[in-house]
Design a protein around this motif. Structure first.
Motif, PDB file in Angstrom:
ATOM      1  N   VAL A  24       0.845  -1.194   0.000  1.00  0.00           N
ATOM      2  CA  VAL A  24       0.000   0.000   0.000  1.00  0.00           C
ATOM      3  C   VAL A  24       0.885   1.252   0.000  1.00  0.00           C
ATOM      4  N   GLU A  25       1.998   1.172   0.687  1.00  0.00           N
ATOM      5  CA  GLU A  25       2.895   2.327   0.714  1.00  0.00           C
ATOM      6  C   GLU A  25       3.449   2.637  -0.687  1.00  0.00           C
ATOM      7  N   GLU A  26       3.834   1.598  -1.411  1.00  0.00           N
ATOM      8  CA  GLU A  26       4.309   1.816  -2.786  1.00  0.00           C
ATOM      9  C   GLU A  26       3.211   2.434  -3.652  1.00  0.00           C
ATOM     10  N   TYR A  27       2.032   1.893  -3.461  1.00  0.00           N
ATOM     11  CA  TYR A  27       0.886   2.390  -4.218  1.00  0.00           C
ATOM     12  C   TYR A  27       0.619   3.859  -3.891  1.00  0.00           C
ATOM     13  N   ALA A  28       0.598   4.163  -2.604  1.00  0.00           N
ATOM     14  CA  ALA A  28       0.325   5.533  -2.171  1.00  0.00           C
ATOM     15  C   ALA A  28       1.398   6.489  -2.704  1.00  0.00           C
ATOM     16  N   THR A  29       2.617   6.037  -2.696  1.00  0.00           N
ATOM     17  CA  THR A  29       3.715   6.867  -3.192  1.00  0.00           C
ATOM     18  C   THR A  29       3.519   7.184  -4.677  1.00  0.00           C
ATOM     19  N   SER A  30       3.105   6.157  -5.414  1.00  0.00           N
ATOM     20  CA  SER A  30       2.873   6.333  -6.848  1.00  0.00           C
ATOM     21  C   SER A  30       1.728   7.316  -7.097  1.00  0.00           C
ATOM     22  N   ILE A  31       0.632   7.144  -6.362  1.00  0.00           N
ATOM     23  CA  ILE A  31      -0.523   8.047  -6.495  1.00  0.00           C
ATOM     24  C   ILE A  31      -0.099   9.480  -6.167  1.00  0.00           C
ATOM     25  N   LEU A  32       0.651   9.629  -5.089  1.00  0.00           N
ATOM     26  CA  LEU A  32       1.039  10.974  -4.655  1.00  0.00           C
ATOM     27  C   LEU A  32       1.961  11.645  -5.689  1.00  0.00           C
ATOM     28  N   GLN A  33       2.789  10.837  -6.338  1.00  0.00           N
ATOM     29  CA  GLN A  33       3.638  11.406  -7.394  1.00  0.00           C
ATOM     30  C   GLN A  33       2.774  11.921  -8.550  1.00  0.00           C
ATOM     31  N   ARG A  34       1.790  11.111  -8.902  1.00  0.00           N
ATOM     32  CA  ARG A  34       0.876  11.513  -9.978  1.00  0.00           C
ATOM     33  C   ARG A  34       0.125  12.797  -9.590  1.00  0.00           C
ATOM     34  N   VAL A  35      -0.344  12.833  -8.360  1.00  0.00           N
ATOM     35  CA  VAL A  35      -1.069  14.023  -7.874  1.00  0.00           C
ATOM     36  C   VAL A  35      -0.142  15.238  -7.932  1.00  0.00           C
ATOM     37  N   ASN A  36       1.063  15.053  -7.461  1.00  0.00           N
ATOM     38  CA  ASN A  36       2.029  16.137  -7.418  1.00  0.00           C
ATOM     39  C   ASN A  36       2.299  16.717  -8.811  1.00  0.00           C
ATOM     40  N   GLU A  37       2.347  15.801  -9.761  1.00  0.00           N
ATOM     41  CA  GLU A  37       2.623  16.199 -11.135  1.00  0.00           C
ATOM     42  C   GLU A  37       1.426  16.903 -11.778  1.00  0.00           C
ATOM     43  N   ARG A  38       0.229  16.438 -11.464  1.00  0.00           N
ATOM     44  CA  ARG A  38      -0.962  16.888 -12.186  1.00  0.00           C
ATOM     45  C   ARG A  38      -1.796  17.960 -11.488  1.00  0.00           C
ATOM     46  N   GLN A  39      -1.658  18.076 -10.180  1.00  0.00           N
ATOM     47  CA  GLN A  39      -2.496  19.022  -9.444  1.00  0.00           C
ATOM     48  C   GLN A  39      -2.379  20.459  -9.974  1.00  0.00           C
ATOM     49  N   PRO A  40      -1.198  20.929 -10.366  1.00  0.00           N
ATOM     50  CA  PRO A  40      -1.105  22.305 -10.864  1.00  0.00           C
ATOM     51  C   PRO A  40      -1.970  22.544 -12.104  1.00  0.00           C
ATOM     52  N   THR A  41      -2.216  21.499 -12.882  1.00  0.00           N
ATOM     53  CA  THR A  41      -3.033  21.649 -14.089  1.00  0.00           C
ATOM     54  C   THR A  41      -4.504  21.319 -13.830  1.00  0.00           C
ATOM     55  N   VAL A  42      -4.743  20.182 -13.184  1.00  0.00           N
ATOM     56  CA  VAL A  42      -6.137  19.713 -13.049  1.00  0.00           C
ATOM     57  C   VAL A  42      -6.823  20.348 -11.839  1.00  0.00           C
ATOM     58  N   LYS A  43      -6.075  20.682 -10.811  1.00  0.00           N
ATOM     59  CA  LYS A  43      -6.610  21.403  -9.636  1.00  0.00           C
ATOM     60  C   LYS A  43      -7.859  20.728  -9.059  1.00  0.00           C
ATOM     61  N   ALA A  44      -7.804  19.418  -8.984  1.00  0.00           N
ATOM     62  CA  ALA A  44      -8.999  18.671  -8.589  1.00  0.00           C
ATOM     63  C   ALA A  44      -9.086  18.418  -7.083  1.00  0.00           C
ATOM     64  N   TRP A  45      -7.992  18.669  -6.360  1.00  0.00           N
ATOM     65  CA  TRP A  45      -8.004  18.398  -4.922  1.00  0.00           C
ATOM     66  C   TRP A  45      -8.218  19.674  -4.121  1.00  0.00           C
ATOM     67  N   ALA A  46      -9.160  19.630  -3.214  1.00  0.00           N
ATOM     68  CA  ALA A  46      -9.344  20.725  -2.259  1.00  0.00           C
ATOM     69  C   ALA A  46      -8.445  20.501  -1.049  1.00  0.00           C
ATOM     70  N   HIS A  47      -8.126  19.211  -0.803  1.00  0.00           N
ATOM     71  CA  HIS A  47      -7.231  18.867   0.299  1.00  0.00           C
ATOM     72  C   HIS A  47      -6.614  17.501   0.043  1.00  0.00           C
ATOM     73  N   ILE A  48      -5.287  17.463   0.041  1.00  0.00           N
ATOM     74  CA  ILE A  48      -4.605  16.170   0.074  1.00  0.00           C
ATOM     75  C   ILE A  48      -3.281  16.388   0.791  1.00  0.00           C
ATOM     76  N   GLU A  49      -3.024  15.557   1.788  1.00  0.00           N
ATOM     77  CA  GLU A  49      -1.883  15.748   2.669  1.00  0.00           C
ATOM     78  C   GLU A  49      -1.016  14.488   2.585  1.00  0.00           C
ATOM     79  N   PRO A  50       0.095  14.553   1.815  1.00  0.00           N
ATOM     80  CA  PRO A  50       0.903  13.353   1.565  1.00  0.00           C
ATOM     81  C   PRO A  50       1.292  12.586   2.838  1.00  0.00           C
TER      82      PRO A  50
END
Lengths: 441, 441
Positions: A24-50
């Motif tokens: 799960v940790e590997e998975y979460a790390t992968s998701i968080l990398q994707r979020v980190n990369e895409r959040q500036p463009t998609v701006k879909a998160w109101a709150h996410i705390e790695p």
């Protein structure tokens, strides 16, 4: 691993945990990398705390295999009108900026118990009750809206920032983002799932819904939330061959643009080519008042729902919500009861119509996601089904003139959610394969 | 001051603040003394913190007169299934012992904005969803139940521990304690008041309600919560003379004991003696399914409502609620829809019947509060009105064989809450004066 973990569906994720190829940790790390990369463009998160996500992930990795829940370690995004302990719930309203009620919604209690990894909160229109968009963008084209009000939830699932997500629908707030983002979206039968801890707009309309990139994932969620038919389907359909569909353009068909018109035709053609029976039907004329009645109920219920915020901070409330409370809509209580009772009388009549088919096919949206993020688009093809309380599944597969996704809705009678999921499974297979649209993300 | 402050109604309290003869702190001190004296016997509070009450009171005293709200400094008790910032919300469930979500229910937001002094939380049956009583006792006789599920709220208002209180009703949980404790109780039209932040049992049945010792106080609350008819009554009735009433024994009249039988007769006699017209009516036969349909909807909705607690801590959940989730009731989804749609179809029919009268008089309870506090009694005379969504006001005035209070319910059509309050005002006057029961507290 055949692919980056963030690209896995929920079902694939469970498989990878089960065969030991992923933590799960590997998975979460992968998701968080994707979020980190895409959040500036998609701006879909109101709150996410790695840090918080990784802590949850590590705790889940420690759960012994035999104690793991049906959603063990699966990331899920939650629309920011649903209460979550340990995270703010802000309703995209300045009145609730940084507000953090320490309570879990009923749906979140069930998800945590099933072992889900609660990733964070996704953007919504104000109180899931306006059409004013922003900041989220459509992941397929950031100049376009992801729809609303479950804007962020639809966007993150399409964008591989979460495999599944929760939304809510009062008009078309689950299905519209499903279509605009090219993902599966399900609005179950009204009141079939707990709505505890979910901001109220209209008691008789609000429905919890969910997003995924596969029907199997919708089925997983349906099971966790306890959706069950009187006669649960015992065997799966091999394909669409022999299934009976109705095609219903609805009383608002003049709102359908070329993309939806083409999708309805193509959707029917594909099913027929695979041996399904597709019959065109029309609403009996008494259903024609549904759009007006939905609007009357919605606005009248908004009068009650937003009175507290209106009293305390009217100047921080969207104009449309102020107007609900001020009764600018002009609906009387008598009008409300006529609409409320009128819709009630139509529900069993619709169920009787729907019972003649395996599913009814209707438009999900007027067309592909429009340009601009200021407006989240129209619920004109959804609100009638929300009012009738029936299950609806948006199935992706088609596209509009600009290459943006378009889905069609499968609909049936109330409390036939499991049966509809089985139909969506085989319909989705052929529409996704032959409907022309494929995600480039 | 003619009397101890704790004995004042809300309206009298406001008058005393206005003419400068009382401060909120003095009032709060008086209420707290009364609570201190009576809590060991009546056990109606699940939470009350004197320091917190006095702090609120002092802050309210500092509000300049022109900024004071319509409930400035008026103490109110809140049923412990309604969220309140700064106080626990425990639902009388071990699962939520000492739980304190930092969020105000919509009703609490409105009350605070109106300047109310939130005193504390009152005992409820578990999740306002069982009939298992305790610890609260009836203030008129502590060997008897105060009713339920709004047990504490009914008891504190009768016992002068609060002038007004909030309750909730899914079956008969507002009206029954009203009758058993000899106070006014109002269940407004369904969905006419925000239910944000109030634990869900059944979306289509749950209704916020309130208690008082005068109709003027009910009117105050109705105004704060925004209850409004299409044609608000413009002038008050001088008395009951000329008013038209229906007397309806209902399909469950065989459940009425001697106390309620006598009250129905006496209530009608008093009104006739004062020049009102009282006509006996009967339900059309199609209404006979209402009790069964209510039960089916209630239990089926309980299946959904308590699934989260069932999954997490089934062993800490009342057996009756476990049975709802387990579907021990045996109701199918088909049965549920028949009940749900059947009730829906009866609502406009009831409204048409009620529209012929200024109010319809029906029993509030089978009889006076029974002995023992183990069971909170029967909702048999209330559940049909909850299902029909109509406003109901319990008016006290009568008594049973053991001198305990009995009330009767005034009922009308949906969204005629203000009109019903005007009728209750004049009916209450003659019933309280001539109905034989007087509180000895």
């Amino acid at each position: 691993m055949p692919t980056e973990p963030y690209r896995l569906t929920a079902s694939q994720c469970l498989q990878a945990y089960n065969d030991g190829s992923l933590t799960v940790e590997e998975y979460a790390t992968s998701i968080l990398q994707r979020v980190n990369e895409r959040q500036p463009t998609v701006k879909a998160w109101a709150h996410i705390e790695p840090t918080q996500v990784l802590e949850q992930a590590r705790a889940l990795d420690k759960v012994p295999k035999h104690q793991r829940g049906p959603l063990h370690g699966v990331g899920i995004a939650v629309k920011d009108v649903i209460y979550t302990k340990g995270m703010p719930t802000q309703h995209n309203s300045p009145i609730y900026a940084n507000d953090q009620p320490e309570v879990d919604a009923g749906s979140i209690v069930l998800l945590r118990h099933a072992g889900a990894l609660i990733l964070g909160k996704t953007t919504t229109t104000e109180f899931a009750a306006t059409v004013e968009g922003g900041p989220a963008t459509n992941p397929h084209d950031s100049t376009r809206t992801p729809g609303g009000s479950s804007s962020g939830s639809g966007a993150v699932v399409a964008d591989f920032q979460a495999p599944i997500a929760l939304g809510t629908q009062t008009g078309g707030s689950v299905i519209r983002p499903g279509s605009f983002n090219g993902v599966y979206a399900m609005k179950p039968t009204w009141a079939a799932i707990t709505r505890e801890g979910q901001k109220i707009y209209s008691l008789i309309l609000d429905t919890l819904g969910f997003y995924s990139r596969s029907v199997d994932d919708l089925k997983l969620l349906a099971s966790v939330f306890g959706l069950k038919d009187d006669q649960p389907p015992t065997n799966h359909h091999d394909g669409v061959k022999g299934l009976k569909f109705a095609l219903l353009r609805t009383m608002v068909w003049e709102k359908a643009g070329p993309g939806t018109q083409a999708a309805m035709k193509k959707g029917a053609d594909i099913l027929r080519a695979h041996g399904a029976e597709v019959t065109e039907i029309q609403f009996p004329s008494e259903f024609n008042k549904l759009p007006d009645w939905h609007s009357c109920v919605l606005k009248s219920d908004g009068r009650v729902a937003f009175r507290p915020e209106y009293q305390v901070a009217k100047d921080q409330l969207d104009k449309s919500l102020v107007e609900h409370v001020d009764e600018a809509h002009g609906y009387t209580r008598k009008d409300y009861l006529e609409a409320f009772d009128g819709i009630s009388a139509l529900r069993p009549k619709w169920d009787a119509i729907a019972a003649q088919y395996d599913a009814v096919i209707v438009p999900s949206v007027p067309d592909e996601a429009p340009e601009g993020i200021e407006s989240t688009g129209s619920a004109v093809f959804n609100s009638m089904w929300t009012a009738l309380h029936v299950p609806v599944i948006n199935v992706p597969g088609f596209q509009g003139e600009h290459g943006m996704p378009i889905g069609l809705s499968l609909i049936t009678a109330r409390y036939h959610d499991q049966a509809l999921l089985e139909v969506a499974k085989v319909v989705g297979k052929v529409w996704e394969e032959e409907g022309r649209w494929h995600s480039k993300l």
